[in-house]
Scaffold this active site. Structure first.
Site, PDB file in Angstrom:
ATOM      1  N   ASP A 272      39.251  32.096  33.600  1.00  0.00           N
ATOM      2  CA  ASP A 272      38.018  32.321  34.349  1.00  0.00           C
ATOM      3  C   ASP A 272      36.939  32.893  33.444  1.00  0.00           C
ATOM      4  O   ASP A 272      36.940  34.086  33.129  1.00  0.00           O
ATOM      5  CB  ASP A 272      38.277  33.261  35.528  1.00  0.00           C
ATOM      6  CG  ASP A 272      37.025  33.470  36.376  1.00  0.00           C
ATOM      7  OD1 ASP A 272      36.105  32.632  36.280  1.00  0.00           O
ATOM      8  OD2 ASP A 272      36.978  34.458  37.116  1.00  0.00           O
ATOM      9  N   LYS A 279      30.654  35.543  32.708  1.00  0.00           N
ATOM     10  CA  LYS A 279      31.049  36.936  32.553  1.00  0.00           C
ATOM     11  C   LYS A 279      30.600  37.462  31.196  1.00  0.00           C
ATOM     12  O   LYS A 279      30.504  36.698  30.233  1.00  0.00           O
ATOM     13  CB  LYS A 279      32.583  37.075  32.628  1.00  0.00           C
ATOM     14  CG  LYS A 279      33.240  36.726  33.946  1.00  0.00           C
ATOM     15  CD  LYS A 279      34.748  36.847  33.804  1.00  0.00           C
ATOM     16  CE  LYS A 279      35.488  36.411  35.065  1.00  0.00           C
ATOM     17  NZ  LYS A 279      35.349  37.409  36.136  1.00  0.00           N
ATOM     18  N   ASP A 290      44.240  35.240  35.616  1.00  0.00           N
ATOM     19  CA  ASP A 290      43.586  35.060  36.912  1.00  0.00           C
ATOM     20  C   ASP A 290      44.336  34.067  37.801  1.00  0.00           C
ATOM     21  O   ASP A 290      43.903  33.789  38.909  1.00  0.00           O
ATOM     22  CB  ASP A 290      42.135  34.616  36.722  1.00  0.00           C
ATOM     23  CG  ASP A 290      41.242  35.046  37.871  1.00  0.00           C
ATOM     24  OD1 ASP A 290      41.592  36.026  38.567  1.00  0.00           O
ATOM     25  OD2 ASP A 290      40.194  34.413  38.088  1.00  0.00           O
ATOM     26  N   ASP A 349      31.143  32.788  39.645  1.00  0.00           N
ATOM     27  CA  ASP A 349      32.249  33.681  39.295  1.00  0.00           C
ATOM     28  C   ASP A 349      32.999  34.167  40.526  1.00  0.00           C
ATOM     29  O   ASP A 349      33.968  34.905  40.414  1.00  0.00           O
ATOM     30  CB  ASP A 349      31.728  34.875  38.487  1.00  0.00           C
ATOM     31  CG  ASP A 349      32.850  35.644  37.792  1.00  0.00           C
ATOM     32  OD1 ASP A 349      33.915  35.047  37.562  1.00  0.00           O
ATOM     33  OD2 ASP A 349      32.657  36.835  37.493  1.00  0.00           O
ATOM     34  N   ARG A 353      37.924  32.345  45.827  1.00  0.00           N
ATOM     35  CA  ARG A 353      37.884  32.103  47.276  1.00  0.00           C
ATOM     36  C   ARG A 353      37.579  30.645  47.595  1.00  0.00           C
ATOM     37  O   ARG A 353      37.939  30.141  48.655  1.00  0.00           O
ATOM     38  CB  ARG A 353      36.879  33.048  47.923  1.00  0.00           C
ATOM     39  CG  ARG A 353      35.431  32.823  47.588  1.00  0.00           C
ATOM     40  CD  ARG A 353      34.585  34.048  47.796  1.00  0.00           C
ATOM     41  NE  ARG A 353      34.881  35.071  46.785  1.00  0.00           N
ATOM     42  CZ  ARG A 353      34.275  36.256  46.733  1.00  0.00           C
ATOM     43  NH1 ARG A 353      33.345  36.564  47.633  1.00  0.00           N
ATOM     44  NH2 ARG A 353      34.590  37.129  45.801  1.00  0.00           N
TER      45      ARG A 353
END
Length: 505
Positions: A272, A279, A290, A349, A353
């Protein structure tokens, strides 16, 4: 249950066996487990065998700073006789949690040794012996890609005894399997992402399915597009390594239409970067883990037949790599998930979900389960709420489900703290453009859970946000520095008790 597996899909674990009575010879290294009540009942006979006054040894070591709290150790060399050393290990109050920590400390001491003889207190119940065996496995964990200084191998064999003639192998065998799930989940999470991508996740799941009698189905990027898995596809668009959706099915012997049915949904983001919402450098470090939720689902599924789970279980792993590129999804894109619900992207990011939403929607529409539990390292916000390495976050729409999971968390050592799901915060993820947004200001772990809740429909559902317990800063308790594989022991403990769905409405 086999204590060691010849299959390469499983790690080589220490052999832990119960020894009725004290062994005639034993190993060159003896371990005496010391609880708050003092030395075990068999210590007197053990001391005679060793030619050591263990009461006096304990007194001297305590004067030098040894404590009886769980996991503390003090080694004493022997200059004559066949036995070379005695290790005192604290077991605190002798709870399963304490014994798990003691087992891990013994495993660390045993590195590079062929065998240990371990004397424990008489009367330890099955839960305590299981936890001890779990600790031995978890404390043995190692992972590296070194070519030099590779470290000492795990201890070969541990003979465990309380000096009585009882046979206690069943509890130990169960602990080895539960510990194995934790090892596998850590191994998955620790594997570097230049090796690990969604196809790798699918391959590992397929190997474990073949070894443990599971059915497996894998969707590649073409099938994902044909079936409308818009969340998984969007998150994976920026990577040259395409996404996968993995389904594992376990059916217990004698299952009927009345057998309870549980679906697990795991986040499998193999790396990620944050995507276009990139990030900072520090935030990317450790993002190879992750996919901890998805790895924990695979590890859990691999243990169900060995442990005789009585419920039907499907594990769904939603796997993608979140990368920035010219093909990456963007803030303000609108995604159409499996089943048709739409999401307006505000932060690439907040990708976990989005993939979980597809898995939840698929479970509701296609599988008709009695219970759904999703598991993920989902938000940094849960670490703000709960701190580090104490509790994972638990959200649930059913009180009995929440209680059952919390109980399994206490038993497994992966403790949970229930968080609220207030409807008042739903407006924080509303938008005139789509059914919801994927990110907003405010209580981030709660709004993430509320986003997912909409995809679970009316099925009793729980969401485990385990970012707060996913990374250990040190070799401590049953953990090694790095990824913890959070969730595998918890889910395995829950699903293999006699009534995992009791009271759930």
């Amino acid at each position: 249950m086999a204590r060691r597996s010849a299959r390469t899909v499983f790690p080589v674990l220490p052999a832990v066996v119960w020894q009725p009575g004290l062994p005639v010879h034993g190993s060159r290294s003896w371990v005496i487990v010391v609880g708050e009540a003092g030395l075990p009942a068999a210590a007197k006979e053990a001391g005679e065998r060793l030619g050591v006054d263990l009461d006096r040894l304990l007194e001297v070591q305590e004067a030098a700073g040894f404590g009886r709290s769980a996991g503390t150790t003090a080694a004493y060399p022997l200059l004559t006789g066949e036995v070379a050393e005695v290790l005192l290990v604290g077991a605190g109050a002798g709870t399963p949690r304490d014994l798990r920590h003691a087992g891990a400390a013994i495993a660390r001491f045993g590195r590079g040794k062929d065998e240990l003889t371990v004397v424990v207190a008489e009367g330890i119940d099955d839960a305590g012996l299981q936890a001890f065996a779990e600790g031995v496995v978890l404390g043995s964990f190692t992972f590296h890609r070194k070519t030099v200084d590779t470290g000492k191998p795990v201890v070969g064999r541990i003979e465990l005894t309380d000096g009585t003639d009882e046979d206690r192998d069943d509890a130990i065998d169960r602990g080895l399997v539960v510990g194995r799930t934790g090892w596998l989940a850590r191994e998955f999470a620790t594997t570097p992402s230049n090796e690990k991508d969604p196809a790798w996740m699918a391959a590992r799941a397929t190997e474990l399915a073949a070894a443990t009698g599971l059915e497996v189905t894998v969707w590649d990027e073409k099938q994902l597009a044909a079936d409308g898995f818009g969340g998984i596809l969007a998150v994976g668009k920026g990577s040259t390594r395409p996404p996968r959706f993995i389904r594992l099915d376990y059916t217990p012997p004698g299952a009927t239409d009345d057998t309870p049915y549980v679906v697990l949904v795991g986040k499998g983001i193999t790396y990620d970067t944050g995507g276009l919402s990139l990030k900072p450098r520090e935030g990317m470090v450790s993002m190879k883990r992750d996919m901890t939720g998805g790895g924990s689902v695979i590890a859990t599924m691999s243990a169900l037949r060995d442990l005789g789970a009585k419920v039907k279980v499907t594990g769904l792993i939603c796997s993608a790599e979140n990368m920035p590129s010219g093909t990456a999804y963007r803030p303000d894109d609108v995604i159409r998930h499996y089943g048709g619900r739409t999401t307006e992207v505000k932060n690439t990011d907040a990708e976990g979900r989005l993939v979980l939403a597809d898995g939840l929607a698929y479970a509701v529409k296609e599988l008709g389960p009695d219970v759904i539990v999703d598991i993920a390292t989902l938000t940094g916000a849960i670490k703000v709420s709960l701190g580090s390495m104490l509790y994972g976050g638990l959200f649930a729409t059913d009180d009995a489900l929440a209680d059952n999971l919390a109980d399994a968390g206490e038993a497994s050592g992966e403790r949970l703290w229930r968080m609220p799901l207030p409807d008042e915060y739903t407006e924080l993820i509303s938008t005139p453009i789509a059914d919801s947004v994927n990110s907003s200001k405010g209580p981030g772990s709660i709004t993430a859970a509320l986003f997912l809740k909409a995809f679970a429909g009316d099925v009793p559902w729980a969401h485990l946000d385990l970012s707060s317990i996913a990374e250990s800063p040190a070799d401590a308790l049953e953990y090694t520095t790095g990824a913890t594989g959070a969730g595998a022991r918890l889910l395995t403990t829950w699903l293999t008790n006699d009534t995992p769905t009791a009271g759930i409405g």
